[in-house]
Scaffold this motif. Sequence first.
Motif, PDB file in Angstrom:
ATOM      1  N   LEU A 136      37.766  46.646   0.076  1.00 10.37           N
ATOM      2  CA  LEU A 136      36.320  46.394   0.165  1.00 10.37           C
ATOM      3  C   LEU A 136      36.011  44.911   0.386  1.00 10.37           C
ATOM      4  O   LEU A 136      35.231  44.554   1.270  1.00 10.37           O
ATOM      5  N   GLY A 137      36.651  44.060  -0.418  1.00  8.76           N
ATOM      6  CA  GLY A 137      36.391  42.630  -0.286  1.00  8.76           C
ATOM      7  C   GLY A 137      36.771  42.111   1.090  1.00  8.76           C
ATOM      8  O   GLY A 137      36.061  41.301   1.691  1.00  8.76           O
ATOM      9  N   ILE A 140      34.273  43.202   3.689  1.00 11.40           N
ATOM     10  CA  ILE A 140      33.059  42.389   3.613  1.00 11.40           C
ATOM     11  C   ILE A 140      33.244  41.074   4.370  1.00 11.40           C
ATOM     12  O   ILE A 140      32.418  40.708   5.213  1.00 11.40           O
ATOM     13  N   LYS A 160      25.869  39.190  -3.971  1.00 10.30           N
ATOM     14  CA  LYS A 160      25.637  40.594  -3.615  1.00 10.30           C
ATOM     15  C   LYS A 160      24.499  40.742  -2.605  1.00 10.30           C
ATOM     16  O   LYS A 160      24.513  41.656  -1.779  1.00 10.30           O
ATOM     17  N   GLU A 161      23.528  39.841  -2.638  1.00  9.40           N
ATOM     18  CA  GLU A 161      22.429  39.920  -1.663  1.00  9.40           C
ATOM     19  C   GLU A 161      22.952  39.693  -0.241  1.00  9.40           C
ATOM     20  O   GLU A 161      22.507  40.336   0.703  1.00  9.40           O
ATOM     21  N   ILE A 163      25.932  40.389   0.746  1.00  9.17           N
ATOM     22  CA  ILE A 163      26.702  41.583   1.092  1.00  9.17           C
ATOM     23  C   ILE A 163      25.738  42.709   1.493  1.00  9.17           C
ATOM     24  O   ILE A 163      25.961  43.428   2.467  1.00  9.17           O
ATOM     25  N   PRO A 180      25.604  46.793  -6.476  1.00  9.99           N
ATOM     26  CA  PRO A 180      27.031  46.982  -6.154  1.00  9.99           C
ATOM     27  C   PRO A 180      27.447  48.453  -6.073  1.00  9.99           C
ATOM     28  O   PRO A 180      28.271  48.823  -5.237  1.00  9.99           O
ATOM     29  N   GLN A 181      26.846  49.275  -6.930  1.00  8.51           N
ATOM     30  CA  GLN A 181      27.169  50.699  -6.925  1.00  8.51           C
ATOM     31  C   GLN A 181      26.796  51.344  -5.577  1.00  8.51           C
ATOM     32  O   GLN A 181      27.601  52.051  -4.965  1.00  8.51           O
ATOM     33  N   LEU A 183      26.187  49.791  -2.702  1.00 15.79           N
ATOM     34  CA  LEU A 183      26.922  49.176  -1.590  1.00 15.79           C
ATOM     35  C   LEU A 183      28.361  49.695  -1.537  1.00 15.79           C
ATOM     36  O   LEU A 183      28.894  49.971  -0.455  1.00 15.79           O
ATOM     37  N   THR A 184      28.974  49.858  -2.700  1.00 20.20           N
ATOM     38  CA  THR A 184      30.349  50.369  -2.726  1.00 20.20           C
ATOM     39  C   THR A 184      30.392  51.799  -2.196  1.00 20.20           C
ATOM     40  O   THR A 184      31.304  52.173  -1.450  1.00 20.20           O
ATOM     41  N   GLU A 185      29.399  52.596  -2.564  1.00 16.01           N
ATOM     42  CA  GLU A 185      29.354  53.980  -2.081  1.00 16.01           C
ATOM     43  C   GLU A 185      29.207  54.006  -0.550  1.00 16.01           C
ATOM     44  O   GLU A 185      29.865  54.800   0.129  1.00 16.01           O
ATOM     45  N   ARG A 188      32.500  53.241   0.857  1.00 18.19           N
ATOM     46  CA  ARG A 188      33.404  54.391   0.682  1.00 18.19           C
ATOM     47  C   ARG A 188      33.215  55.393   1.815  1.00 18.19           C
ATOM     48  O   ARG A 188      34.175  55.849   2.422  1.00 18.19           O
ATOM     49  N   GLN A 189      31.967  55.704   2.111  1.00 19.28           N
ATOM     50  CA  GLN A 189      31.689  56.680   3.176  1.00 19.28           C
ATOM     51  C   GLN A 189      32.164  56.147   4.534  1.00 19.28           C
ATOM     52  O   GLN A 189      32.812  56.855   5.302  1.00 19.28           O
TER      53      GLN A 189
END
Lengths: 456, 226
Positions: A136-137, A140, A160-161, A163, A180-181, A183-185, A188-189
Amino acid sequence: MHESTKDHAALAAEFNKDEQRVNWHDETLWWIRQKRDKNVHQLPEWEALREAASQIKFNVLSNLHDYLLQFEKNATANGVHVHWAADAKEHNEIVHRLLTEHKVDRMVKSKSMLTEECGLNEYLAEHGIEVIDSDLGERIVQLAKEPPSHIVLPCIHKKKEEIGDLFHKYLGTPANVADPQILTEAARQHLRDVFLTRRAALTGVNFAVAETGEFVVCTNEGNADMGAHLADVHIASMGIEKLIPERKHLGVFLRLLTRSATGQPITTYSSHFKKPRKETPIHIILVDNGRSVQLGRKEFRNSLKCIRCGACMNTCPVYRRSGGHSYHTAVAGPIGSILAPNLDMKKYKDLPFASTLCGSCSNVCPVKIDIHDQLYKWRQELVKEGYTPAAKTISMKLMAQTLSSPTLYNAAGKSGRFVLKHMPFLVSNKLNPWYKEREMPEAPKESFREWYKKNN
Amino acid sequence: MNVARVGANRIRPYAANGIQECTKRRTFKKMNSRDKILSAIAANQPERTALADISGFKGAEENLQNKYAAVLTAIGGRIYFVKDENEIAATIAAQFPEAKRIINLVDNLSIGNFETVISDPEIHNLKNVDLAIIKAKFAVAENGAVWITEKEVQPRVLPFICEHLAVVITDGIIFPTMHEAYQKIATLEEYGYGSFIAGPSKTADIEQSLVIGAHGPRSMSVFVKV
Ligand code: SF4
């Protein structure tokens, strides 16, 4: 790879313009260092483990020739294809050739600092091959068209903004979403689709075992496994120093690695690749790229013990306040500052000076590399070769003058008190630009300069 | 390690290997870099030092179940100590009422509707698996991990691609540390692929905020038979 004509001091000055961000960066990394301490202190045998790891790694370096042959023999017997690359260029060519042979023009990649070192993504892009980083990192920073700023935490410099803005632009998340939750999801997709459609996967290697010919890849996200298990061909790139003698030694290194890196007891996944899946080849590329030269530098060969945990970066006062990009090399921070000059003394002459030599790096290093001593030795080496950076020359001269003046020394009383009390001069002076925007503790009644004049 | 055997490699001339193996031009080019790297290393490596003896590293054998439970919970996993398969089945039914596609690789589990064998060779079709139930050889108390190999878990991608993962430690074995784990592995059948899995997949790449469910499972439940 990150190319820059500016040196560490100039790049650090840029990073330091935003003081709030610098403070936040500093505190975040220090928090990770504290997590490390908390976890490490639960193991009474920690110091013995470090010592064992250091000895095992030194044994590897002292016997690397035979271990490499042993690894090659065993990996080949396991059905893994072994390739040798003398330098970055050859590594990139081998990857390109393998992809061409498999008629692949899109590849998914999990974290590999070696491919950063080799500039693989850029090379493949020039040859019409798309690479998607799946950590993920790393994804980004890839979207931001930047290199990673930390070997374990690639986008530690990003808010995070920022990102959220990147994901809005490239992945179609709603504007101004920075959770973050969420954005991570979204990632993931997006990356799940990548894993399911890419026929080639490249991973790094954390450890390779001479005894068994297997290699181990560690991730928290599961991205290396998702990529490798779904692809038709798995390419693994490793520096030749990643070898360890026997499988049982993994016990020592896996106990040390993640505790040092993030304060977790182990990464979520520590995957051991020994034989390929049916009809899906594994290619491993053993890369030298200057390592055999470093092996011959008596003072610096210990740097090849590095297991890339990043602890020396998290603890380093200079790294925390100057950011990974200021090191203008793939591996930043204290260890990067030892590795880079080996590859190009002229280009990286500034890096061994980007340190206060406080020794915190050497204290946390899980394989007990004498990092700050090596930085000091590089300075001497560089001065000898005529490669001293200008600003640092002046500050070093002043320091030498100050410390060699008996009057000064006597006036100040005990030397320890002197250094402690007047160290701010050495760190906050304009000649040490990564401290430029730093609020320094309240100034003494008499400025050092006045005091110096009076007492000299 | 057999030092004598490894040592003997050094005197064997690489050129001899080269002649045998160099059937293609490309291979020949590869050999050149190989020789270059190896001879630079031979010239530059320091005098041989002894290997550290790591046989003294051992963990405490007490309280392993409690320690394992505490660590696994701390890294985001769920722990269930159970007496038999019926209890596992009941827990799974209660925990995953929504799961539509379940793949179960554990014997004697009586839960509704699940697949036991993966007959479809197209592994990409596993993308909609809601829950995978797999067997592991043992767990490790110090870090919450379980050890799986492809002998029990086929295909390799299954425990990564599923939305949720349940792992049954069939023999109920928990070792204190990784040292005991590797001692055990040395006695087991050789694997082509094996992995320590410790908790659900996760990331903290965005401002160090921990998010569970990166690319792999969003949860990991471990069942230890006691
Ligand atoms: S030098 Fe030591 S502390 Fe730094 S990354 Fe390498 S192993 Fe970790």
